[in-house]
Design a protein around this motif. Structure first.
Motif, short mmCIF file in Angstrom:
data_model
loop_
_atom_site.label_atom_id
_atom_site.label_comp_id
_atom_site.label_asym_id
_atom_site.label_seq_id
_atom_site.Cartn_x
_atom_site.Cartn_y
_atom_site.Cartn_z
N GLY A 108 10.08 4.55 6.29
CA GLY A 108 9.55 4.52 4.81
C GLY A 108 10.70 4.19 3.83
O GLY A 108 11.70 3.56 3.97
N GLU A 109 10.67 5.06 2.81
CA GLU A 109 11.90 4.70 1.67
C GLU A 109 12.98 5.28 1.98
O GLU A 109 13.87 4.71 1.40
CB GLU A 109 11.21 5.57 0.16
N ASN A 143 0.70 -1.17 0.06
CA ASN A 143 -0.01 -0.12 0.07
C ASN A 143 1.16 1.25 0.06
O ASN A 143 1.82 1.41 0.83
CB ASN A 143 -0.89 0.09 1.14
N VAL A 144 0.45 2.23 -0.77
CA VAL A 144 1.45 3.27 -1.06
C VAL A 144 1.65 4.00 0.14
O VAL A 144 2.78 4.80 0.81
CB VAL A 144 0.83 4.33 -2.10
N GLU A 145 0.77 4.16 1.23
CA GLU A 145 0.83 5.10 2.38
C GLU A 145 1.93 4.37 3.24
O GLU A 145 2.76 5.02 4.19
CB GLU A 145 -0.36 4.97 3.36
N ASP A 146 2.41 3.07 3.27
CA ASP A 146 3.19 2.26 3.92
C ASP A 146 5.00 2.67 3.40
O ASP A 146 5.68 2.30 3.99
CB ASP A 146 2.96 0.80 4.20
N GLY A 173 3.87 7.55 2.57
CA GLY A 173 2.93 8.17 3.72
C GLY A 173 1.72 8.73 3.42
O GLY A 173 0.96 9.43 4.14
N ARG A 174 1.39 8.69 2.11
CA ARG A 174 0.26 9.28 1.59
C ARG A 174 -0.81 8.34 0.87
O ARG A 174 -0.08 7.13 0.50
CB ARG A 174 0.36 10.30 0.37
N LYS A 175 -1.97 8.20 0.97
CA LYS A 175 -2.82 7.14 0.46
C LYS A 175 -3.55 7.35 -0.90
O LYS A 175 -4.00 8.68 -0.99
CB LYS A 175 -4.15 7.00 1.53
N GLU A 176 -3.49 6.35 -1.81
CA GLU A 176 -4.06 6.60 -2.87
C GLU A 176 -5.00 5.21 -3.11
O GLU A 176 -4.34 4.37 -3.01
CB GLU A 176 -3.11 6.64 -4.18
N PRO A 177 -6.22 5.45 -3.45
CA PRO A 177 -7.12 4.48 -3.53
C PRO A 177 -6.90 3.49 -4.80
O PRO A 177 -7.25 2.36 -4.62
CB PRO A 177 -8.57 4.99 -3.92
N TYR A 178 -5.94 3.90 -5.82
CA TYR A 178 -5.79 2.85 -6.82
C TYR A 178 -4.21 2.08 -6.50
O TYR A 178 -3.98 1.19 -7.49
CB TYR A 178 -5.64 3.54 -8.14
N LEU A 179 -3.57 2.73 -5.55
CA LEU A 179 -2.18 2.10 -5.36
C LEU A 179 -2.31 1.24 -3.97
O LEU A 179 -1.88 1.46 -2.78
CB LEU A 179 -1.20 3.03 -5.34
N ARG A 180 -2.88 0.08 -4.22
CA ARG A 180 -3.31 -1.08 -2.94
C ARG A 180 -2.46 -2.14 -3.17
O ARG A 180 -2.28 -2.66 -4.50
CB ARG A 180 -4.77 -1.39 -3.06
N ALA A 181 -2.14 -2.68 -2.17
CA ALA A 181 -1.38 -3.83 -2.05
C ALA A 181 -2.18 -5.16 -2.69
O ALA A 181 -3.23 -5.11 -2.21
CB ALA A 181 -0.79 -4.10 -0.59
#
Length: 382
Positions: free
Chosen positions: A311-312, A235-238, A241-249
């Motif tokens: 994070g990164e 998941n992008v937030e992991d 740090g920001r959340k996007e509905p299309y970038l899911r694990a």
């Protein structure tokens, strides 16, 4: 037109090698007129001089578009900054230079050949050489830089749409820069090597997907990709740090790829050199991980202080292939990191796309699996 896939059915049927019966894919997009997009790619930035040329006779113009003369074919010239401002190129002096090949010629910048034309402009720290090129021709090179051109065509086509989308997204994010839209390196942009990474298969993948991008709620998505996730994307937030509905694990298909397994050994002195503020490293410990095993925070304790990477930064600061790893003590006070994955682990897995294409997934099914709820849309003229 939204790309729809029954993801649970897709995953189970992939494993059973009968996945295609469970796909629900809607492809009702009429072929639109393609909007022409010119990209400005910075090839050399803030350098003391840059070598330029053309494979055919090139027209040299100044900033007003006035023709100053010609450069002969297959001859290299060094552009250099002029004290007080401007650029010197051969016998000419100007505020900036355009180099435009005649016919179907290529331009030479630094040590590579490119399609399009060249702009050489002075910047605060020297010169910047920018390749002005049509988006689709830019992608001819990018696909070959990002993927092996011998890979299945459906994987290359998925990469073409992802790369086109990402280029447009980054161009929009960088819209206030007066000189360039994107760079040519993978740290922030995409791998762009000019015509050396083109091949018939990359041209075909780009041409067959021309003008197509991915959107979510009618907005261009940040269609990030990586070499391999090591079994499960993030998941992008992991990661950022920001959340996007299309970038899911999602569970991945890049296991058992040699490039996805790695190990690194760091001595205490090496860690201390990388982070002088902590002194000689005494301990390295994983503090938190994501739901899928990637390190979210890493604590390094030295004899002078403590450093926590998050994070990164875990990957980039230590120059690791990925953040999915374990840490063990090694002889002599060293630290052994054993990991899986290559890259940030968000979005499209290139090795996953490769394996899905081998299982007869088409490029739209691949994209719909890694980017949730997206639609396939034509580029809109702006």
């Amino acid at each position: 037109m939204k790309i729809q896939v029954n993801f649970a059915s897709l995953l189970s049927q992939f494993k059973a090698r009968h996945w295609w019966f469970g796909i629900l894919l809607s492809i009702a997009m009429a072929a639109p007129a393609q909007a022409s997009v010119i990209l400005r790619i910075a090839i050399e930035q803030n350098v003391n001089q840059v070598r330029v040329g053309s494979s055919t006779t090139a027209v040299v113009k100044d900033g007003s578009g006035r023709t100053l003369g010609q450069l002969p074919a297959n001859s290299a010239y060094f552009a250099q900054p002029v004290p007080g401002g401007g650029v010197a190129l051969d016998k000419w002096r100007s505020g900036l230079f355009w180099i435009e090949p005649t016919g179907k010629g290529y331009v030479f910048i630094g040590d590579k050949w490119y399609r399009g034309r060249t702009l050489v402009v002075p910047t605060g720290q020297g010169l910047t050489a920018v390749n002005w090129i049509d988006l689709e021709e830019y992608l001819y090179s990018v696909i070959g830089g990002e993927m092996d051109a011998r890979w299945p065509q459906e994987a290359l086509k998925a990469q073409a749409i992802a790369a086109r989308t990402y280029a447009i997204y980054r161009r929009e994010q960088n819209r206030n820069d007066p000189i360039f839209d994107l760079g040519d390196t993978p740290d922030k942009w995409q791998i762009y090597k000019g015509i050396v990474s083109e091949s018939p298969s990359t041209l075909d993948a780009v041409d067959k997907t021309a003008g197509q991008v991915l959107t979510y709620n009618n907005r261009i998505i940040e269609s990030v990709f990586h070499a391999c996730s090591g079994g499960h994307t993030e998941n992008v937030e992991d990661v950022w740090g920001r959340k996007e509905p299309y970038l899911r694990a999602v569970p991945d298909f890049d296991q058992n790829i040699p490039e996805c397994s790695w190990q690194r050994t760091f001595t205490a002195a090496e860690i201390g050199q990388r982070f002088p503020e902590i002194g000689k490293a005494k301990q390295m410990a994983i503090e938190t991980v994501s739901s899928f095993g990637s390190v979210r925070s890493l604590r390094i304790v030295g004899d002078k202080g403590t450093k926590v990477l998050r994070g990164e930064d875990v990957r980039t600061a230590l120059k690791l292939r990925s953040t999915r790893f374990t840490v063990a003590n090694a002889p002599g006070g060293s630290f052994l990191l054993q990991g899986r994955g290559f890259g940030h682990g968000v979005g499209l897995s290139q090795w996953g796309a490769y394996n899905l294409a081998l299982q007869r997934a088409n490029h739209l099914q691949i994209l719909a699996y890694y980017f949730r709820g997206v639609a396939l849309s034509p580029i809109k003229a702006r």
